[in-house]
Structure formats: structure tokens, C-alpha cells
Design a protein around this motif. Structure first.
Motif: not given
Length: 112
Positions: A94-111
Motif C-alpha cells: 500500500g505504501l509503495e502504491a501511494l508513493l508511486k501515485a505521488e511521484d506520478a502526480l508530481a511528474k504530471a505537474k512538471g516537478k
């Protein structure tokens, strides 16, 4: 308490070696003690710890003390370990899935 006694008993290599020997079948205390470079008294102390944990059963016949393995505490310990492993595996997944989702969101925002 039973789990604690089992884990304490398994923490020592001499006691694990005694259990390994008893997987081959019942044996006299003197037979169990023979391969160890320690006194019979020292081996007897290890055996008492194994008995307290319920891992070894003793049958006395005259002067002979026969030891045998009791598998049940090992099975109970294995079940506890498996239950604990399954719990932490699901939490870490679950933690891994959350971190991957946060990474994807950050990349989508251009960070980066």
C-alpha cells in the motif's frame, strides 16, 4: 508467553542443533549431548529451556532419559510469522502504491 519461550529457545545455535537432531527421531540425552564440545550439564540446561518452550518432551525409562521433538510450538510460531509477514507485506504494498501515485502526480505537474 508460549511464543516468547519458543523464540528464546530458538535463539541459540546449540538448541537449534538439538532440535535438528531430534527431527531424526527420539534419542537419549547422552546421544544428543555427544556431538557438542560442552559438558553434559550444559547440554542439560539447553534441553530444559527446550522443554520449557514445549519443543522437547522427555520420557524416563529407568536411568535413560529419552527426548523427542514436539512440533506444535514450531507450527504455532510459523503461523504467527506468516500472519505478521502477510500484514506487513500488504502495508508495504500500500505504501509503495501511494508513493508511486505521488511521484506520478508530481511528474504530471512538471516537478522533477
Amino acid at each position: 508467553m508460549q511464543l516468547d519461550n519458543t523464540l528464546i529457545a530458538l535463539a541459540d545455535s546449540t538448541r537449534r542443533a538439538i532440535l535438528d537432531r531430534l527431527t531424526q527421531g527420539p534419542a537419549k540425552v547422552t546421544e544428543v549431548a555427544a556431538p557438542f564440545p560442552i559438558s553434559l550439564n550444559a547440554v542439560s540446561k539447553h534441553i530444559r529451556i527446550l522443554e520449557r518452550a514445549g519443543l522437547v518432551q522427555r520420557r524416563i525409562s529407568g536411568r535413560d532419559h529419552m527426548l523427542s521433538l514436539n512440533q506444535q510450538p514450531l507450527d504455532e510460531t510459523a503461523a504467527w510469522i506468516e500472519k505478521t509477514r502477510a500484514f506487513w507485506t500488504s502495508r508495504l504494498d500500500g505504501l509503495e502504491a501511494l508513493l508511486k501515485a505521488e511521484d506520478a502526480l508530481a511528474k504530471a505537474k512538471g516537478k522533477p
